[in-house]
Scaffold this motif. Sequence first.
Motif, PDB file in Angstrom:
ATOM      1  N   HIS A 199      -4.851   8.215   6.636  1.00 39.94           N
ATOM      2  CA  HIS A 199      -5.068   6.974   7.393  1.00 39.94           C
ATOM      3  C   HIS A 199      -5.554   5.857   6.471  1.00 39.94           C
ATOM      4  O   HIS A 199      -5.106   4.708   6.585  1.00 39.94           O
ATOM      5  CB  HIS A 199      -6.075   7.226   8.507  1.00 39.94           C
ATOM      6  N   GLN A 208      -2.632   4.713   4.378  1.00 38.46           N
ATOM      7  CA  GLN A 208      -1.690   3.950   5.195  1.00 38.46           C
ATOM      8  C   GLN A 208      -2.210   2.544   5.484  1.00 38.46           C
ATOM      9  O   GLN A 208      -1.446   1.571   5.493  1.00 38.46           O
ATOM     10  CB  GLN A 208      -1.410   4.688   6.499  1.00 38.46           C
ATOM     11  N   THR A 209      -3.515   2.431   5.710  1.00 33.70           N
ATOM     12  CA  THR A 209      -4.115   1.114   5.941  1.00 33.70           C
ATOM     13  C   THR A 209      -3.949   0.235   4.713  1.00 33.70           C
ATOM     14  O   THR A 209      -3.620  -0.957   4.820  1.00 33.70           O
ATOM     15  CB  THR A 209      -5.609   1.256   6.290  1.00 33.70           C
ATOM     16  N   GLN A 219      -1.611   0.609   2.404  1.00 33.09           N
ATOM     17  CA  GLN A 219      -0.185   0.310   2.273  1.00 33.09           C
ATOM     18  C   GLN A 219       0.231  -0.852   3.171  1.00 33.09           C
ATOM     19  O   GLN A 219       1.024  -1.709   2.767  1.00 33.09           O
ATOM     20  CB  GLN A 219       0.638   1.557   2.605  1.00 33.09           C
ATOM     21  N   THR A 220      -0.285  -0.871   4.388  1.00 35.53           N
ATOM     22  CA  THR A 220       0.028  -1.980   5.303  1.00 35.53           C
ATOM     23  C   THR A 220      -0.448  -3.297   4.719  1.00 35.53           C
ATOM     24  O   THR A 220       0.256  -4.314   4.798  1.00 35.53           O
ATOM     25  CB  THR A 220      -0.645  -1.739   6.670  1.00 35.53           C
ATOM     26  N   TRP A 221      -1.633  -3.290   4.121  1.00 31.67           N
ATOM     27  CA  TRP A 221      -2.152  -4.515   3.496  1.00 31.67           C
ATOM     28  C   TRP A 221      -1.259  -4.941   2.332  1.00 31.67           C
ATOM     29  O   TRP A 221      -0.973  -6.138   2.163  1.00 31.67           O
ATOM     30  CB  TRP A 221      -3.582  -4.259   3.004  1.00 31.67           C
ATOM     31  N   LYS A 247       1.924  -4.466   2.032  1.00 33.03           N
ATOM     32  CA  LYS A 247       3.144  -5.075   2.590  1.00 33.03           C
ATOM     33  C   LYS A 247       2.874  -6.491   3.072  1.00 33.03           C
ATOM     34  O   LYS A 247       3.660  -7.424   2.812  1.00 33.03           O
ATOM     35  CB  LYS A 247       3.659  -4.230   3.750  1.00 33.03           C
ATOM     36  N   ASN A 248       1.763  -6.674   3.772  1.00 30.50           N
ATOM     37  CA  ASN A 248       1.432  -8.001   4.306  1.00 30.50           C
ATOM     38  C   ASN A 248       1.196  -9.022   3.202  1.00 30.50           C
ATOM     39  O   ASN A 248       1.467 -10.213   3.379  1.00 30.50           O
ATOM     40  CB  ASN A 248       0.195  -7.918   5.199  1.00 30.50           C
ATOM     41  N   GLN A 299       3.881   0.198  -1.472  1.00 30.14           N
ATOM     42  CA  GLN A 299       4.191  -0.211  -0.091  1.00 30.14           C
ATOM     43  C   GLN A 299       4.876   0.919   0.683  1.00 30.14           C
ATOM     44  O   GLN A 299       4.483   1.241   1.809  1.00 30.14           O
ATOM     45  CB  GLN A 299       5.100  -1.442  -0.093  1.00 30.14           C
ATOM     46  N   ASN A 300       5.904   1.505   0.075  1.00 27.16           N
ATOM     47  CA  ASN A 300       6.733   2.466   0.803  1.00 27.16           C
ATOM     48  C   ASN A 300       6.826   3.840   0.133  1.00 27.16           C
ATOM     49  O   ASN A 300       7.147   4.828   0.794  1.00 27.16           O
ATOM     50  CB  ASN A 300       8.152   1.902   0.971  1.00 27.16           C
ATOM     51  N   LYS A 302     -10.914  -5.860   0.349  1.00 26.43           N
ATOM     52  CA  LYS A 302     -10.234  -5.026   1.342  1.00 26.43           C
ATOM     53  C   LYS A 302     -10.815  -3.621   1.350  1.00 26.43           C
ATOM     54  O   LYS A 302     -11.130  -3.060   2.419  1.00 26.43           O
ATOM     55  CB  LYS A 302      -8.733  -4.977   1.037  1.00 26.43           C
TER      56      LYS A 302
END
Length: 366
Positions: free
Chosen positions: A4, A7-8, A10-12, A14-15, A50-51, A132
């Motif tokens: 988790h 993943q958090t 990774q989302t950052w 991407k954004n 990111q991915n 972050k």
Amino acid sequence: MLDHRLQTLQTWLKNEDVAYAFIQGKANLFYLTGFRCEPHERLVSLFVFQNEEPILICPNMEKELVRQTGWKYHIIGYSDHENPWELISHYLASLKIEGSTIAIEKSLLSVARAEQLRELSKGAGFICCETKLMNLRLIKNDEEIAILREAAKLADYGVEVGVHALSTGRTEMDVLAMIEYELKKKGIAEMSFGTLVLSGEQSANPHGKPSMKHLQEGEFVLFDLGVVLEGYCSDITRTVAFGQITEEQQNIYNTVLHAQTETLKLCQVGTTLGDLDRKARSIITEAGYGSYFPHRIGHGLGTEVHELPSLNETNNDQLQVGMTFTIEPGIYVPKTGGVRIEDDVLITADGYECLTQYPKDLQVIK
């Protein structure tokens, strides 16, 4: 839990259109991977994309230890005769990396490693990811809180050992050694920081250096210590009187205790952090000791012994459920001695919980 967190992040990425995060800080590495070590000059780091799946780079001698933590993703191991950056470059070339910048821990990245990163991804700029990560670490979950509770109990025990060890003829270092020996017998391999046992005039230095000074009656003895348990830190300070002390010394102690007690009453959801510092400072100033309280009221506590939040008078953030931090007012009078009383505090839905529970009323040790 680790997935988790990754993943958090990774989302950052991407954004923010970030190619990858390069993580090497001991606490952040542990938070994201479960692996905690002291790498010395060797490279131990985490790449988060990111991915793509994350990769961890470490010396071959550490690979089995990494696997024992439950890390299930790729590991790039290297021997001392190999250049890990060449191995990383070869691996990155096999990936389809998106994004135009690299996220770094700005306060921790050396110039040498920044240059290596620029060689890996030519033309890429840097963006700081520390804020972050620190914000992710700010709110503790139930598992983290359970560990912090146990770490606090061990800190309580350390003070208890120290108090029982006080005796005429012993030195500060004698007492310190007894504390750490007993904690090691409990399985503690690492202290949160260098244990402090400071007596007499030495206690007037907030971060003084324990010495071969012998304990003398009529002095304060200040204990400041903490342990690392399963990657999480505790931090406690208690001050006791060794033999009878003067009325002024008693007044100093009672002022600090009053400041801490009243500040703890404000520890609830929605309180502005700066108000905690101002509360303690106003009490100490009103008692005539304002110039002898040189530090903030406290600091965050977690995978590092000092992390967010910073409890200084300029911080306008508000307390939230799950925050853990210290409340530690102090008065330090040269040639007289110093008093600090510090507890580890958890913010709950109903107010606060003191994780450290060693008694705080003035103890006179005879």
